[in-house]
Design an enzyme around this catalytic site. Structure first.
Site, PDB file in Angstrom:
ATOM      1  CE  LYS A 141       3.101  -6.098   3.419  1.00 40.99           C
ATOM      2  NZ  LYS A 141       2.849  -5.038   4.233  1.00 40.99           N
TER       3      LYS A 141
ATOM      4  CG  ASP B  83       0.384  -4.145   1.828  1.00 44.88           C
ATOM      5  OD1 ASP B  83       0.639  -5.179   2.559  1.00 44.88           O
ATOM      6  OD2 ASP B  83       1.113  -3.297   2.042  1.00 44.88           O
TER       7      ASP B  83
ATOM      8  CD  GLU C 267       7.688  -0.552   7.405  1.00 43.71           C
ATOM      9  OE1 GLU C 267       6.743  -1.179   7.349  1.00 43.71           O
ATOM     10  OE2 GLU C 267       7.802   0.624   7.353  1.00 43.71           O
TER      11      GLU C 267
ATOM     12  CG  ASP D 117      -0.340  -0.108   2.547  1.00 41.23           C
ATOM     13  OD1 ASP D 117       0.932  -0.250   2.877  1.00 41.23           O
ATOM     14  OD2 ASP D 117      -1.065  -0.002   3.522  1.00 41.23           O
ATOM     15  CB  SER D 118       4.413   1.785   0.047  1.00 40.36           C
ATOM     16  OG  SER D 118       4.639   0.685  -0.935  1.00 40.36           O
TER      17      SER D 118
ATOM     18  CD  GLU E  63       0.579  -1.720   8.008  1.00 38.02           C
ATOM     19  OE1 GLU E  63       0.200  -0.930   8.932  1.00 38.02           O
ATOM     20  OE2 GLU E  63       0.915  -1.359   7.102  1.00 38.02           O
TER      21      GLU E  63
END
Ligand code: KIV
Length: 279
Positions: free
Chosen positions: A112, A83, A181, A44-45, A114
């Site tokens: 993925k 993501d 991270e 999602d960057s 978080e």
């Protein structure tokens, strides 16, 4: 045949380091895939490096599906992980399953998300229906930005213990790997020794089982933020700007296009045309 989740799991057993790179568009993803990188991550960057947002919070499912589709058209060899964006999985398990399904339909092999222990039920539910999940702990850009900002994680005994517990719980919930991270390198090393699944570090030192970078950071194309952990392998933004400046001058001075860049009619047809229009 492209790499599978099982191939990535085997790499840890065989003590082979895993390379992961973010990808969002067809052209760059084709090059990443060709280079032998093990995993393409539609992170999602993308919201920051492709869409110019300040952080990853505004990213939507539709955008992630579009990036995933583009990368999946390019991918031949690597595993493709996408993501789940902010608020596409936190509100309910139903959301998490539906949105994971959308990314899989868009071409991802795995998703993925978080979060540590708080995400265990959600992860189990996604894994139970057959969708592989990559975890992500340490700095979690979707939510850390709301509280403490970008900071190294796991620098004290208690925060380190919490990360180690989170990693164990994610493993039990069924993730096939975990992104760490900006975790202090000692803690990243301990987690990598403790869990049987691969850890993928970003700013977390050399003892992780693999490493991930944002492709624009690696190529030197994104100058807004320059994280200490992101090694620049080239300065592509400089080369791009130089090339564009030359193009601008070439257009201004009619050096471009030259004869080899245009198409011509045959002389006979041109003659007839001129006669008809009287020129
Ligand atoms: O969105 C992303 O690019 C990521 C990596 C930095 C791990 O989550």
């Amino acid at each position: 045949m492209h790499k599978t989740v099982q191939d990535i799991l085997n790499m840890k057993k065989e003590k082979k380091k895993i390379s992961v790179i973010t990808s969002y568009d067809y052209t760059l993803a084709s090059l990443c895939d060709k280079s032998g990188i093990d995993v393409l991550l539609v992170g999602d960057s993308a919201g920051m490096v492709m869409l110019g947002y300040e952080n990853t919070i505004p990213v939507t499912m539709n955008q992630m599906c579009m990036f995933t589709e583009a990368v999946s058209r390019a991918r031949k060899n690597s595993l493709l992980v996408s993501d789940l964006p902010f608020m596409s999985y936190q509100a309910s398990i139903e959301d998490a399953i539906n949105n994971s399904g959308k990314l899989i339909k868009a071409g991802a092999d795995a998703v993925k998300l978080e979060g540590g222990s708080v995400m265990v039920k959600t992860i189990s539910a996604i894994v139970d229906i057959g969708i592989p999940v990559m975890g992500h702990i340490g700095l979690q850009p979707q939510t850390t930005i709301l509280s403490e900002g970008y900071k190294v994680q796991g620098k004290t005994k208690d925060t380190a213990m919490k990360l180690i517990e989170d990693a164990k719980e994610l493993q039990e919930a069924g993730v096939f790997s975990i992104v760490l991270e900006m975790v202090s390198h000692e803690v990243a090393g301990i987690i990598s020794e403790t869990v049987g699944i691969p850890t993928i570090g970003i700013g977390s030192g050399v003892d992780c089982d693999g490493q991930v970078l944002v492709v624009q950071d690696l190529l030197g194309m994104y100058d807004k933020i320059k994280p200490k952990f992101a090694k620049r392998y080239m300065n592509l933004s400089e080369d791009i700007v130089k090339s564009l400046e030359i193009f601008q001058k070439d257009v201004e001075s009619s050096v471009f296009p030259a004869t080899e860049h245009w198409f011509s009619m045959n002389d006979e047809e041109l003659k007839k045309l001129r006669e008809q229009i009287g020129s």
